[in-house]
Design a protein around this motif. Structure first.
Motif, mmCIF file in Angstrom:
data_model
loop_
_atom_site.group_PDB
_atom_site.id
_atom_site.type_symbol
_atom_site.label_atom_id
_atom_site.label_comp_id
_atom_site.label_asym_id
_atom_site.label_seq_id
_atom_site.Cartn_x
_atom_site.Cartn_y
_atom_site.Cartn_z
ATOM 1 N N CYS A 174 0.814 -1.210 0.000
ATOM 2 C CA CYS A 174 0.000 0.000 0.000
ATOM 3 C C CYS A 174 0.847 1.259 0.000
ATOM 4 C CB CYS A 174 -0.920 0.008 1.215
ATOM 5 S SG CYS A 174 -1.947 -1.470 1.316
ATOM 6 N N GLU A 175 0.431 2.206 -0.813
ATOM 7 C CA GLU A 175 1.080 3.510 -0.867
ATOM 8 C C GLU A 175 0.660 4.347 0.341
ATOM 9 O OE1 GLU A 175 3.171 4.643 -3.086
ATOM 10 O OE2 GLU A 175 3.002 3.293 -4.821
ATOM 11 N N GLU A 176 1.457 5.333 0.678
ATOM 12 C CA GLU A 176 1.117 6.293 1.727
ATOM 13 C C GLU A 176 -0.198 6.988 1.377
ATOM 14 O OE1 GLU A 176 2.191 8.306 5.316
ATOM 15 O OE2 GLU A 176 3.622 7.082 4.219
ATOM 16 N N GLY A 177 -1.115 7.065 2.345
ATOM 17 C CA GLY A 177 -2.392 7.723 2.131
ATOM 18 C C GLY A 177 -3.467 6.825 1.561
ATOM 19 N N ASP A 178 -3.133 5.540 1.301
ATOM 20 C CA ASP A 178 -4.112 4.615 0.730
ATOM 21 C C ASP A 178 -4.481 3.538 1.749
ATOM 22 O OD1 ASP A 178 -5.735 3.377 -1.183
ATOM 23 O OD2 ASP A 178 -4.101 2.068 -1.851
ATOM 24 N N ASP A 179 -4.554 3.921 3.025
ATOM 25 C CA ASP A 179 -4.755 2.941 4.087
ATOM 26 C C ASP A 179 -6.208 2.504 4.203
ATOM 27 O OD1 ASP A 179 -2.085 3.293 4.606
ATOM 28 O OD2 ASP A 179 -2.402 4.711 6.246
ATOM 29 N N GLU A 180 -6.370 1.218 4.577
ATOM 30 C CA GLU A 180 -7.668 0.662 4.905
ATOM 31 C C GLU A 180 -7.576 0.010 6.278
ATOM 32 O OE1 GLU A 180 -9.143 -1.922 1.885
ATOM 33 O OE2 GLU A 180 -9.219 -0.352 0.341
ATOM 34 N N PRO A 181 -8.700 -0.175 6.959
ATOM 35 C CA PRO A 181 -8.667 -0.668 8.344
ATOM 36 C C PRO A 181 -7.956 -2.006 8.530
ATOM 37 C CG PRO A 181 -10.833 0.210 7.824
ATOM 38 C CD PRO A 181 -10.057 0.192 6.537
ATOM 39 N N ASP A 182 -8.016 -2.902 7.532
ATOM 40 C CA ASP A 182 -7.429 -4.235 7.689
ATOM 41 C C ASP A 182 -5.984 -4.324 7.206
ATOM 42 O OD1 ASP A 182 -9.708 -5.244 8.830
ATOM 43 O OD2 ASP A 182 -10.550 -5.957 6.945
ATOM 44 N N ASP A 183 -5.381 -3.214 6.771
ATOM 45 C CA ASP A 183 -3.986 -3.244 6.341
ATOM 46 C C ASP A 183 -3.076 -3.548 7.531
ATOM 47 O OD1 ASP A 183 -4.948 -2.543 3.884
ATOM 48 O OD2 ASP A 183 -4.302 -0.451 3.981
ATOM 49 N N VAL A 184 -1.962 -4.202 7.240
ATOM 50 C CA VAL A 184 -1.019 -4.598 8.289
ATOM 51 C C VAL A 184 0.361 -4.062 7.935
ATOM 52 C CG1 VAL A 184 0.045 -6.513 9.527
ATOM 53 C CG2 VAL A 184 -2.331 -6.697 8.769
ATOM 54 N N ALA A 185 0.989 -3.354 8.877
ATOM 55 C CA ALA A 185 2.342 -2.830 8.682
ATOM 56 C C ALA A 185 3.341 -3.745 9.375
ATOM 57 C CB ALA A 185 2.442 -1.408 9.239
ATOM 58 N N LEU A 186 4.374 -4.163 8.622
ATOM 59 C CA LEU A 186 5.402 -5.047 9.164
ATOM 60 C C LEU A 186 6.785 -4.450 8.929
ATOM 61 C CD1 LEU A 186 4.182 -8.551 7.886
ATOM 62 C CD2 LEU A 186 3.866 -7.587 10.169
ATOM 63 N N ASN A 187 7.700 -4.745 9.830
ATOM 64 C CA ASN A 187 9.100 -4.416 9.622
ATOM 65 C C ASN A 187 9.567 -5.148 8.365
ATOM 66 O OD1 ASN A 187 12.019 -4.724 9.722
ATOM 67 N ND2 ASN A 187 11.929 -4.019 11.829
ATOM 68 N N ARG A 188 9.968 -4.385 7.329
ATOM 69 C CA ARG A 188 10.305 -5.018 6.050
ATOM 70 C C ARG A 188 11.482 -5.972 6.182
ATOM 71 N NH1 ARG A 188 12.390 -1.674 0.821
ATOM 72 N NH2 ARG A 188 14.042 -1.241 2.322
ATOM 73 N N ALA A 189 12.513 -5.598 6.939
ATOM 74 C CA ALA A 189 13.684 -6.469 7.093
ATOM 75 C C ALA A 189 13.291 -7.781 7.763
ATOM 76 C CB ALA A 189 14.767 -5.762 7.898
ATOM 77 N N PHE A 190 12.407 -7.726 8.770
ATOM 78 C CA PHE A 190 11.967 -8.947 9.440
ATOM 79 C C PHE A 190 11.190 -9.840 8.481
ATOM 80 C CE2 PHE A 190 11.841 -7.141 14.067
ATOM 81 C CZ PHE A 190 13.216 -6.963 14.012
ATOM 82 N N LEU A 191 10.344 -9.235 7.648
ATOM 83 C CA LEU A 191 9.566 -10.015 6.695
ATOM 84 C C LEU A 191 10.473 -10.676 5.662
ATOM 85 C CD1 LEU A 191 6.937 -11.013 5.518
ATOM 86 C CD2 LEU A 191 6.612 -8.786 4.434
ATOM 87 N N LEU A 192 11.471 -9.955 5.170
ATOM 88 C CA LEU A 192 12.411 -10.545 4.211
ATOM 89 C C LEU A 192 13.183 -11.697 4.854
ATOM 90 C CD1 LEU A 192 13.739 -7.295 2.496
ATOM 91 C CD2 LEU A 192 12.379 -9.096 1.407
ATOM 92 N N ASP A 193 13.575 -11.553 6.116
ATOM 93 C CA ASP A 193 14.256 -12.644 6.823
ATOM 94 C C ASP A 193 13.352 -13.876 6.917
ATOM 95 O OD1 ASP A 193 16.540 -11.167 7.228
ATOM 96 O OD2 ASP A 193 16.039 -10.582 9.279
ATOM 97 N N ALA A 194 12.078 -13.655 7.245
ATOM 98 C CA ALA A 194 11.151 -14.776 7.381
ATOM 99 C C ALA A 194 10.937 -15.488 6.049
ATOM 100 C CB ALA A 194 9.818 -14.286 7.947
ATOM 101 N N LEU A 195 10.886 -14.729 4.959
ATOM 102 C CA LEU A 195 10.742 -15.346 3.634
ATOM 103 C C LEU A 195 11.955 -16.203 3.312
ATOM 104 C CD1 LEU A 195 9.276 -12.356 1.584
ATOM 105 C CD2 LEU A 195 8.027 -14.335 2.471
ATOM 106 N N SER A 196 13.144 -15.718 3.628
ATOM 107 C CA SER A 196 14.358 -16.505 3.376
ATOM 108 C C SER A 196 14.382 -17.754 4.247
ATOM 109 C CB SER A 196 15.599 -15.653 3.641
ATOM 110 O OG SER A 196 15.672 -14.555 2.753
ATOM 111 N N ALA A 197 13.999 -17.615 5.514
ATOM 112 C CA ALA A 197 13.998 -18.758 6.419
ATOM 113 C C ALA A 197 12.961 -19.797 6.013
ATOM 114 C CB ALA A 197 13.734 -18.295 7.851
ATOM 115 N N GLY A 198 11.891 -19.348 5.329
ATOM 116 C CA GLY A 198 10.880 -20.298 4.881
ATOM 117 C C GLY A 198 11.393 -21.292 3.860
ATOM 118 N N ALA A 199 12.422 -20.898 3.097
ATOM 119 C CA ALA A 199 13.132 -21.811 2.187
ATOM 120 C C ALA A 199 12.197 -22.534 1.219
ATOM 121 C CB ALA A 199 13.947 -22.831 2.986
ATOM 122 N N ARG A 200 11.231 -21.820 0.673
ATOM 123 C CA ARG A 200 10.331 -22.382 -0.332
ATOM 124 C C ARG A 200 10.064 -21.314 -1.387
ATOM 125 N NH1 ARG A 200 11.400 -26.045 2.489
ATOM 126 N NH2 ARG A 200 10.084 -27.724 3.312
#
Length: 360
Positions: free
Chosen positions: A299-325
């Motif tokens: 989502c772009e800045e200013g395009d928020d909806e109530p169900d949007d979720v903000a995550l630490n991008r570095a943590f998410l990238l780490d989790a994707l790598s650890a998923g190994a799929r």
């Protein structure tokens, strides 16, 4: 006139915070472009924004902040002084109550019996697949904590029960779990916290043999791979009851193609977190929206909806790598609930990532 981005940069407030305080009537921009909705501020409002940053950092309620800003220019300095003094007294009273409550809790902890505190007296020996142990360590190691104030999180929990070994790591903001089968164990449940350096030494030996042997004796752990071994003492602390931490209500599940999603994260829109929640540090956020069963939008800045979720991008990238799929499942609950990163073919290996609030 100053743009909202300039005021954010020069005041220490984020753009999302400035929008929040505009909606709350605390710091209303001098002019809003009727066509684009873009906010512009007068020169004098920069000082107000800097003052707001300090009041916000002190935890002052929005209603009081509005009055402080109204009286700051000199119209009513006595009101400002009274508001600041009253808030300081509230903070001191709250700290006193918190100390009393924490003293009670610590006393209860001292007298509470917990079976996890017992150090195994009999040696526990088991065999495990070297590749399976390596994969499990790779799946959880990224989530191990580094905070010196929380030494019990500065390692990987080895939880042996029945014919399975679960590895668990968490730094409070993310948690990772993986399970592998073991042979040779028939005793009671055994848990030890393996410090991160020892876990890394264990991982380094897993490529030399098909099967390795793990031994837990007292507060020590040894891994044998042929004539090579890694050994060391485990941490003498309690690990949180992770089984309670992973009881997250199921939500919307989205199957993502990891290479494409990873590239979208790296090149897509981001936000800056100000690290305003206790214990958090500023970081780069990606705001996600589950569109359908195979689409996650950034989502772009200013395009928020109530169900949007903000995550630490570095943590998410780490989790994707650890998923190994090449494909992983993102499971979204409420915007304030952890986001799960799961393998489609293996429910016993997953990560949980805590969301970050965009506004306070």
């Amino acid at each position: 006139m100053r743009s909202i981005g300039e005021v954010a940069r020069d005041s220490g407030l984020g753009v999302s915070a400035l929008r929040f305080y505009d909606r709350a009537g605390v710091l209303v921009p001098a002019w809003v472009d009727p066509a684009s909705g873009y906010r512009w501020y007068g020169d004098g409002q920069l000082e107000e924004a800097r003052l707001l940053t300090r009041l916000r950092g002190a935890g002052m309620p929005v209603a009081d902040i509005r009055l402080v800003l109204a009286g700051w220019s000199g119209a009513d300095p006595d009101l400002v002084r009274r508001l600041l003094t009253a808030h300081l007294r509230r903070l001191e009273a709250g700290l006193s109550r918190a100390r009393a409550e924490f003293s009670t809790l610590l006393a209860l902890l001292d007298t509470r019996e917990n079976p996890m505190t017992s150090v195994p007296t009999a040696a526990v020996r088991l065999s495990v697949s070297a590749t399976g142990l390596a994969a499990a360590l790779d799946a959880v190691r990224f989530a191990a904590g580094t905070d010196p104030e929380l030494p019990m999180l500065r390692g990987v929990l080895f939880d042996v029960e029945g014919d399975g070994l679960r590895l668990v790591a968490t730094d409070r903001y993310r948690l990772a779990v993986a399970r592998i089968a073991v042979t040779g164990h028939s005793g009671a449940r055994t848990q030890v916290i393996v410090p991160s350096p020892l876990a890394d030494a264990v991982r380094a030996l897993t490529g030399s043999k098909e099967t390795v042997r793990l031994t837990v004796e007292g507060d020590g752990l040894t891994l044998e791979a042929g004539d090579r071994q890694a050994a060391g003492r485990c941490l003498g602390h309690e690990f949180p009851d992770y089984r309670r931490l992973v009881q997250v209500p199921s939500g919307r599940r989205v199957l993502v193609e990891v290479p494409a999603f990873r590239e979208a994260l790296r090149s897509g829109p981001v936000r800056a977190s100000e690290g305003t929640e206790p214990g958090t540090e500023p970081c780069v956020l990606s705001v996600l929206r589950a569109v359908d069963e195979d689409t996650v939008a950034l989502c772009e800045e200013g395009d928020d909806e109530p169900d949007d979720v903000a995550l630490n991008r570095a943590f998410l990238l780490d989790a994707l790598s650890a998923g190994a799929r090449d494909r992983l499942i993102l499971e979204f609950g409420a915007p304030t609930a952890p986001v799960a990163v799961r393998r489609p073919d293996e429910e016993d290996a997953f990560s949980l990532l805590m969301p970050v609030r965009l506004d306070t």
